[in-house]
Design an enzyme around this catalytic site. Structure first.
Site, PDB file in Angstrom:
ATOM      1  N   SER A 105      -5.355   4.086 -14.624  1.00 22.00           N
ATOM      2  CA  SER A 105      -6.773   3.802 -14.862  1.00 22.00           C
ATOM      3  C   SER A 105      -7.436   4.967 -15.575  1.00 22.00           C
ATOM      4  CB  SER A 105      -7.497   3.575 -13.531  1.00 22.00           C
ATOM      5  OG  SER A 105      -7.143   2.332 -13.003  1.00 22.00           O
ATOM      6  N   HIS A 137      -7.936  -0.788 -18.351  1.00 28.29           N
ATOM      7  CA  HIS A 137      -6.540  -1.117 -18.688  1.00 28.29           C
ATOM      8  C   HIS A 137      -6.574  -2.084 -19.880  1.00 28.29           C
ATOM      9  CE1 HIS A 137      -4.489   0.607 -15.075  1.00 28.29           C
ATOM     10  NE2 HIS A 137      -5.732   0.517 -14.611  1.00 28.29           N
ATOM     11  N   HIS A 172      -1.289  -4.838 -11.396  1.00 32.93           N
ATOM     12  CA  HIS A 172      -1.400  -4.489  -9.973  1.00 32.93           C
ATOM     13  C   HIS A 172      -1.190  -5.747  -9.143  1.00 32.93           C
ATOM     14  CE1 HIS A 172      -3.973  -1.716 -12.302  1.00 32.93           C
ATOM     15  NE2 HIS A 172      -3.626  -0.790 -11.425  1.00 32.93           N
ATOM     16  N   TYR A 195      -2.810  -6.571  -6.551  1.00 32.37           N
ATOM     17  CA  TYR A 195      -4.078  -7.164  -6.113  1.00 32.37           C
ATOM     18  C   TYR A 195      -4.696  -8.081  -7.174  1.00 32.37           C
ATOM     19  CZ  TYR A 195      -6.307  -3.381  -8.810  1.00 32.37           C
ATOM     20  OH  TYR A 195      -6.683  -2.514  -9.811  1.00 32.37           O
ATOM     21  N   GLU A 196      -4.194  -7.994  -8.431  1.00 31.47           N
ATOM     22  CA  GLU A 196      -4.710  -8.901  -9.473  1.00 31.47           C
ATOM     23  C   GLU A 196      -4.175 -10.320  -9.260  1.00 31.47           C
ATOM     24  OE1 GLU A 196      -4.789  -7.046 -13.638  1.00 31.47           O
ATOM     25  OE2 GLU A 196      -3.543  -5.637 -12.514  1.00 31.47           O
ATOM     26  N   ALA A 239      -4.415   6.871 -11.346  1.00 33.86           N
ATOM     27  CA  ALA A 239      -5.604   7.482 -10.769  1.00 33.86           C
ATOM     28  C   ALA A 239      -5.469   7.320  -9.257  1.00 33.86           C
ATOM     29  CB  ALA A 239      -6.847   6.770 -11.276  1.00 33.86           C
ATOM     30  N   MET A 272      -3.178   2.152  -5.689  1.00 40.47           N
ATOM     31  CA  MET A 272      -2.789   0.744  -5.506  1.00 40.47           C
ATOM     32  C   MET A 272      -1.742   0.314  -6.529  1.00 40.47           C
ATOM     33  SD  MET A 272      -6.731  -0.472  -5.287  1.00 40.47           S
ATOM     34  CE  MET A 272      -7.927   0.529  -4.401  1.00 40.47           C
ATOM     35  N   SER A 273      -0.897   1.260  -6.943  1.00 40.73           N
ATOM     36  CA  SER A 273       0.075   0.915  -7.994  1.00 40.73           C
ATOM     37  C   SER A 273       1.333   1.773  -7.854  1.00 40.73           C
ATOM     38  CB  SER A 273      -0.557   1.155  -9.376  1.00 40.73           C
ATOM     39  OG  SER A 273      -0.726   2.541  -9.614  1.00 40.73           O
ATOM     40  N   ASN A 278     -10.945  11.323  -6.900  1.00 42.95           N
ATOM     41  CA  ASN A 278     -11.939  11.406  -5.811  1.00 42.95           C
ATOM     42  C   ASN A 278     -11.246  11.892  -4.549  1.00 42.95           C
ATOM     43  OD1 ASN A 278     -10.762   8.532  -6.047  1.00 42.95           O
ATOM     44  ND2 ASN A 278     -11.424   8.643  -3.916  1.00 42.95           N
ATOM     45  N   HIS A 330     -15.049   2.464  -8.855  1.00 42.95           N
ATOM     46  CA  HIS A 330     -14.105   2.459  -9.971  1.00 42.95           C
ATOM     47  C   HIS A 330     -14.678   3.187 -11.197  1.00 42.95           C
ATOM     48  CE1 HIS A 330     -10.580   1.249 -12.172  1.00 42.95           C
ATOM     49  NE2 HIS A 330     -11.255   0.494 -13.023  1.00 42.95           N
TER      50      HIS A 330
HETATM   51  C1  R1P Z   1      -9.145   1.872  -8.496  1.00 38.92           C
HETATM   52  O1  R1P Z   1     -10.162   2.597  -9.103  1.00 38.92           O
HETATM   53  C2  R1P Z   1      -8.003   1.566  -9.432  1.00 38.92           C
HETATM   54  O2  R1P Z   1      -7.527   2.839  -9.987  1.00 38.92           O
HETATM   55  C3  R1P Z   1      -6.151   3.002  -9.713  1.00 38.92           C
HETATM   56  C4  R1P Z   1      -5.938   2.201  -8.439  1.00 38.92           C
HETATM   57  O3  R1P Z   1      -4.584   1.878  -8.209  1.00 38.92           O
HETATM   58  C5  R1P Z   1      -6.809   0.992  -8.679  1.00 38.92           C
HETATM   59  O4  R1P Z   1      -6.148   0.045  -9.480  1.00 38.92           O
HETATM   60  O5  R1P Z   1      -5.477   2.436 -10.831  1.00 38.92           O
HETATM   61  P1  R1P Z   1      -4.027   2.876 -11.345  1.00 38.92           P
HETATM   62  O6  R1P Z   1      -3.175   3.056 -10.156  1.00 38.92           O
HETATM   63  O7  R1P Z   1      -3.579   1.772 -12.232  1.00 38.92           O
HETATM   64  O8  R1P Z   1      -4.209   4.172 -12.110  1.00 38.92           O
END
Ligand code: R1P
Length: 287
Positions: A35, A66, A88, A90-91, A118, A221-222, A245, A259
């Site tokens: 992200s 993205h 992800h 969660y999508e 992130a 979350m990835s 954060n 976000h």
């Molecule tokens: C939350 O702000 C998003 O940022 C991160 C988290 O996993 C969530 O999708 O994204 P990436 O892991 O894709 O960087």
């Protein structure tokens, strides 16, 4: 349940064949942009890029920050492919779809995968803007059976029971530390354990405290499913988390994460992340 979807070897091959018919690039390194880190792809020279919506079999990115483009090009004399946007769980994608590009990369001839993300920090010494080399991960969805390797094993990619110890290459981690010192950014460099949670909500305070107690340094979350699939098919992996954060761990704390804030730190640090990744690619040995 969507996690049980199965994708045949032919389907990965079809996508790889289509890409090879559209570009002359034959990538050795694949990069997944987290992200707010999509500008990593802009550094590639002699680009060929494809919208995910035009690539047969590819899922679509739905998350802000993205872009949804696959970019091929040269970086420091090495051929790379960059995902400007990841998928992800969660999508609503199945884990097979979430990790679909990894096996396609393998079929394109990629040997090394660089994952970036992130993440929120739990480690007390970390600050927003720090860059964490991922030493290891805890795949929480995987621990309860939400694993992209569930279902029939495809022996052409890897074994039924792949080892995951050492899935983040030690040589590349050491090289990244050296590079960070030379670039003068060692003070913002950390190394630690990343944990994947399902999302899309950020953690409660009780969850944050639990993760902290378990030895998690950063949470997102990835990444974990991508690394599991990459390791299964024999790719060398390097991972970076940009700490966007501090995860709230106290009931007295009135801050809360969003976000937009995550993307903002991505913009602030994207140049440093780019420099680190570029130097790493320059100096890594490729067979
Ligand atoms: C939350 O702000 C998003 O940022 C991160 C988290 O996993 C969530 O999708 O994204 P990436 O892991 O894709 O960087």
């Amino acid at each position: 349940m969507h996690s049980k979807e199965h994708i045949s070897h032919d389907e990965y091959q079809k996508t790889a064949d289509w890409l090879m018919s559209q570009t002359k690039h034959r990538p050795q390194v694949a990069i997944i942009c987290g992200s707010g880190l999509g500008t990593l792809a802009d550094t590639l020279k002699c680009q060929d890029s494809f919208a995910y919506s035009d690539i047969p079999g590819f899922p679509q990115s739905t998350v802000q920050g993205h872009a949804g483009r696959l970019v091929f090009g040269e970086l420091k004399g090495k051929t790379c492919v960059c995902m400007q946007g990841r998928f992800h769980m969660y999508e609503g994608h199945s884990l097979c779809k979430t990790t679909f590009p990894i096996r396609v990369f393998k079929l394109l001839g990629v040997e090394t995968l660089i994952v970036t993300n992130a993440a929120g920090s739990l480690a007390d010494g970390f600050q927003p803007g720090d860059i964490m080399i991922i030493k290891d991960h805890i795949n929480f969805p995987g621990l309860v059976g939400l694993n992209p390797l569930c279902g029939p094993n495809d022996d052409k990619f890897g074994p039924r029971f792949p080892a995951m110890s050492g899935c983040y290459d030690k040589g590349l981690r050491c090289l990244a530390v050296e590079i960070a010192k030379e670039l003068g950014v060692a003070s913002i460099l950390q190394e630690g354990v990343y944990a994947m949670v399902g999302g899309p909500n950020f953690e409660t305070i009780a969850e944050a405290r639990l993760l902290h107690r378990l030895g998690v340094d950063a949470v997102g979350m990835s990444t974990a499913p991508e690394v599991v699939v990459a390791t299964h098919c024999g790719l060398r992996v390097f991972g970076l988390s940009l700490i966007t954060n501090k995860v709230v761990k106290s009931y007295e704390d009135t801050e809360s994460v969003n976000h937009e804030g995550v993307l903002e730190i991505g913009r602030l640090r994207s140049h440093t992340v780019q420099q680190l990744v570029t130097e790493l690619i320059d100096r890594m040995e490729i067979n």
